[in-house]
Design an enzyme around this catalytic site. Structure first.
Site, PDB file in Angstrom:
ATOM      1  N   ASN A 111       1.268  -1.255   0.204  1.00  0.00           N
ATOM      2  CA  ASN A 111       0.506   0.013   0.085  1.00  0.00           C
ATOM      3  C   ASN A 111       1.217   1.637  -0.604  1.00  0.00           C
ATOM      4  O   ASN A 111       0.560   2.228  -0.369  1.00  0.00           O
ATOM      5  CB  ASN A 111      -1.248  -0.149   1.524  1.00  0.00           C
ATOM      6  CG  ASN A 111      -0.077  -0.871   2.534  1.00  0.00           C
ATOM      7  OD1 ASN A 111       0.941  -0.610   2.763  1.00  0.00           O
ATOM      8  ND2 ASN A 111      -0.872  -1.236   2.654  1.00  0.00           N
ATOM      9  N   ASP A 141       1.258  -9.801   3.191  1.00  0.00           N
ATOM     10  CA  ASP A 141       0.579  -9.122   5.059  1.00  0.00           C
ATOM     11  C   ASP A 141      -0.867  -9.693   4.410  1.00  0.00           C
ATOM     12  O   ASP A 141      -1.409  -9.685   5.242  1.00  0.00           O
ATOM     13  CB  ASP A 141       1.223  -7.676   5.734  1.00  0.00           C
ATOM     14  CG  ASP A 141       2.339  -7.463   5.669  1.00  0.00           C
ATOM     15  OD1 ASP A 141       2.791  -9.161   6.426  1.00  0.00           O
ATOM     16  OD2 ASP A 141       2.826  -6.457   5.998  1.00  0.00           O
ATOM     17  N   MET A 187       4.524 -13.116  10.408  1.00  0.00           N
ATOM     18  CA  MET A 187       5.050 -11.974   9.668  1.00  0.00           C
ATOM     19  C   MET A 187       3.231 -11.787   9.962  1.00  0.00           C
ATOM     20  O   MET A 187       2.009 -12.567   9.777  1.00  0.00           O
ATOM     21  CB  MET A 187       5.519 -11.891   8.924  1.00  0.00           C
ATOM     22  CG  MET A 187       7.323 -11.993   9.079  1.00  0.00           C
ATOM     23  SD  MET A 187       7.447 -11.933   7.395  1.00  0.00           S
ATOM     24  CE  MET A 187       9.349 -11.015   7.377  1.00  0.00           C
ATOM     25  N   TYR A 294      12.186 -14.900   7.966  1.00  0.00           N
ATOM     26  CA  TYR A 294      12.375 -14.285   6.623  1.00  0.00           C
ATOM     27  C   TYR A 294      12.369 -16.013   5.713  1.00  0.00           C
ATOM     28  O   TYR A 294      12.208 -15.383   4.843  1.00  0.00           O
ATOM     29  CB  TYR A 294      13.989 -13.400   5.888  1.00  0.00           C
ATOM     30  CG  TYR A 294      13.623 -12.174   5.956  1.00  0.00           C
ATOM     31  CD1 TYR A 294      12.710 -11.825   6.584  1.00  0.00           C
ATOM     32  CD2 TYR A 294      14.840 -11.126   5.681  1.00  0.00           C
ATOM     33  CE1 TYR A 294      12.599  -9.369   6.605  1.00  0.00           C
ATOM     34  CE2 TYR A 294      15.014  -9.606   5.371  1.00  0.00           C
ATOM     35  CZ  TYR A 294      14.305  -8.494   5.650  1.00  0.00           C
ATOM     36  OH  TYR A 294      13.909  -8.119   6.049  1.00  0.00           O
ATOM     37  N   LEU A 295      12.767 -16.213   6.657  1.00  0.00           N
ATOM     38  CA  LEU A 295      11.907 -17.995   6.190  1.00  0.00           C
ATOM     39  C   LEU A 295      10.682 -18.461   5.479  1.00  0.00           C
ATOM     40  O   LEU A 295      10.739 -18.369   4.430  1.00  0.00           O
ATOM     41  CB  LEU A 295      12.016 -18.560   7.344  1.00  0.00           C
ATOM     42  CG  LEU A 295      13.543 -19.094   7.669  1.00  0.00           C
ATOM     43  CD1 LEU A 295      14.143 -20.231   9.012  1.00  0.00           C
ATOM     44  CD2 LEU A 295      14.908 -19.508   6.745  1.00  0.00           C
ATOM     45  N   GLN A 296       9.702 -17.356   6.261  1.00  0.00           N
ATOM     46  CA  GLN A 296       8.532 -17.869   5.355  1.00  0.00           C
ATOM     47  C   GLN A 296       7.745 -17.177   4.639  1.00  0.00           C
ATOM     48  O   GLN A 296       7.209 -17.502   3.163  1.00  0.00           O
ATOM     49  CB  GLN A 296       7.213 -17.141   6.686  1.00  0.00           C
ATOM     50  CG  GLN A 296       8.006 -16.130   7.002  1.00  0.00           C
ATOM     51  CD  GLN A 296       6.598 -15.655   8.112  1.00  0.00           C
ATOM     52  OE1 GLN A 296       5.798 -15.880   8.639  1.00  0.00           O
ATOM     53  NE2 GLN A 296       7.658 -15.630   8.970  1.00  0.00           N
ATOM     54  N   ARG A 297       8.709 -15.330   4.453  1.00  0.00           N
ATOM     55  CA  ARG A 297       8.782 -15.195   3.167  1.00  0.00           C
ATOM     56  C   ARG A 297       9.278 -15.593   1.746  1.00  0.00           C
ATOM     57  O   ARG A 297       9.256 -15.345   0.963  1.00  0.00           O
ATOM     58  CB  ARG A 297       8.141 -12.944   3.283  1.00  0.00           C
ATOM     59  CG  ARG A 297       9.528 -12.938   3.666  1.00  0.00           C
ATOM     60  CD  ARG A 297       9.270 -11.126   3.436  1.00  0.00           C
ATOM     61  NE  ARG A 297      10.495 -10.210   3.040  1.00  0.00           N
ATOM     62  CZ  ARG A 297      10.432  -9.403   3.836  1.00  0.00           C
ATOM     63  NH1 ARG A 297       9.396  -8.202   4.290  1.00  0.00           N
ATOM     64  NH2 ARG A 297      12.431  -8.684   3.690  1.00  0.00           N
TER      65      ARG A 297
END
Ligand code: F6P
Length: 418
Positions: A111, A141, A187, A294-297
């Protein structure tokens, strides 16, 4: 759009599939005979005239972006002030665009980035340089308005649901004599979409995750502890998923690290160890916790095929809109059916996306505040569908794109930040 080049830039937190959008932008433009420059590190590259000529990359390298996480051209968190506050910055951007005959600007972000693209979209006429600006959606997100979901989210959602299911099998095995509680922090900043996706790990009563903590509900320590205790007693163990953005009853973030980015957003992280400490001290139970951060994204290995297809579709549509001269719009995802899942792409005005945030609606949160409803499941389930496998190299690991990143010759004096 008047004949000329396109400038593509990546912005904000990157995702497992943002480069698939980049690939679609470059491939679609090539098919129309239009050259794409990419700005290094988002809008900063445009200000610095640090531009990369994507036409110097091979088709195979561009195609490999489809399975390369991170932001291949570099991203940034950099807030442009308003044109009134800092006209020099906008003049510089327009000078760079004009110098390179760039007639379309495609900003791939959330955004805040939609706001930047919107500001620029209003300036073409004023600076005598016809320009079409398109916001291209992306954010793990999932908090952009208008679009049904955001490219990047389906993959982090799939990673989260998978990880919760797998780690819960581990905890269940250990629980009689060892670990009783596992806490995963995800996150999502102010919106609980990623935490909600953890709920896809199991549907039956007492299936993990047993407790989900959302930023949309204030965190009540006593209710949380009571729920964990009762779950351990009944099930033998308890899996907790906590959003990094949970707040106490006074609205204070539990995990504000004190660091702020250019937009004033707090850097979050550390809710899981705090909750683990609380459970240990008050319930005297053995706890393991994890912050995939950061592993997730960046988890392209667990990406959702649906998410990948949507990331590609918004990139393709963005170029088509730019070539049609559709200024100040964003290609958004429109849900046509839940099951079988059907979606399409349509243009939305950037003004309706910029600086707005979409939180989880109340009908997606279970009344006790610790889980998701069947309506949330219907919304989330199709987004994690399909495995988007990447080709493996000789080392057994996925092959990632290695760009040459050949810079475009500079035509202007260096930029001095004001
Ligand atoms: O862009 C979204 C996001 O991944 C948030 O979920 C997270 O809080 C934030 O970015 C982290 O930002 P940064 O990488 O700039 O620290």
């Amino acid at each position: 759009m008047r004949r000329g080049k396109l400038l593509y830039a990546q912005s904000g937190g990157v995702t497992a599939v943002i480069n698939a959008t980049a690939a679609a932008v470059i491939e679609t433009a090539r098919a129309h005979g239009v050259k794409v420059y990419a700005a290094r590190n988002g809008i900063l590259g445009a200000l610095r005239e640090d531009l990369i000529d994507t036409s110097r990359e091979t088709r195979a390298t561009i195609a490999a972006l489809d399975h390369t996480p991170g932001g291949a051209f570099g991203s940034c968190r950099y807030k442009l002030k308003s044109p009134e506050e800092n006209p020099a910055e906008y003049k510089r951007l327009m000078d760079v665009l004009r110098a390179h005959d760039i007639r379309g600007f495609l900003y791939n972000g959330g955004n805040d980035s939609a706001d930047t693209a919107l500001k620029l979209s209003r300036l073409g006429r004023e600076y005598g340089h016809e320009l079409t600006c398109i916001g291209v959606p992306k954010t793990v997100d999932n908090d952009l308005t208008i679009t049904d979901c955001c490219p990047g989210f389906g993959s982090v959602a799939r990673y989260t649901a998978l990880s919760v299911r797998e780690a819960s099998l581990d905890v269940a095995s250990m629980s009689e004599t060892s670990t009783k509680v596992f806490i995963l922090e995800v996150m999502g900043r102010h919106a609980g979409w990623i935490a909600a996706a953890a709920g896809l790990a199991g549907e039956e009563a007492d299936a993990p995750p047993h407790v989900i903590l959302f930023p949309e509900r204030s965190f009540e320590p006593e209710a949380f502890l009571a729920r964990v205790k009762a779950t351990v007693k009944r099930v033998g163990y308890c899996t907790v998923v906590a959003s990094e953005g949970i707040r106490d009853a006074a609205g204070r973030l539990l995990s504000d690290t004190g660091t702020r980015d250019a937009f004033g957003h707090a850097q979050l992280g550390g809710v899981a160890p705090m909750l683990a400490q609380l459970v240990k001290e008050r319930l005297d139970l053995k706890v393991h916790w994890a912050v995939p951060d950061y592993l997730q994204r960046s988890a392209r290995h667990a990406a959702s095929a649906t998410d990948l297809a949507q990331a590609q579709a918004v990139g393709k549509a963005a170029v088509e809109y730019a070539l049609k001269g559709m200024n100040a719009v964003m290609p958004v995802i429109v849900r046509e059916r839940d099951a079988p899942y059907r979606w399409s792409i349509a243009p939305a005005p950037l003004a309706r996306v910029a600086n707005r945030e979409k939180k989880m609606p109340a009908r997606f949160l279970r009344r006790d505040g610790f889980g998701i409803t069947s309506a949330a499941r219907r919304y989330l389930a199709p987004l994690i569908h399909g495995e988007a496998a990447a080709p493996l190299g000789r080392d057994g690991l996925p092959v990632h794109a290695k760009l040459k990143m050949i810079a475009v010759g500079r035509k202007l004096p260096p930029w001095k930040a004001g």
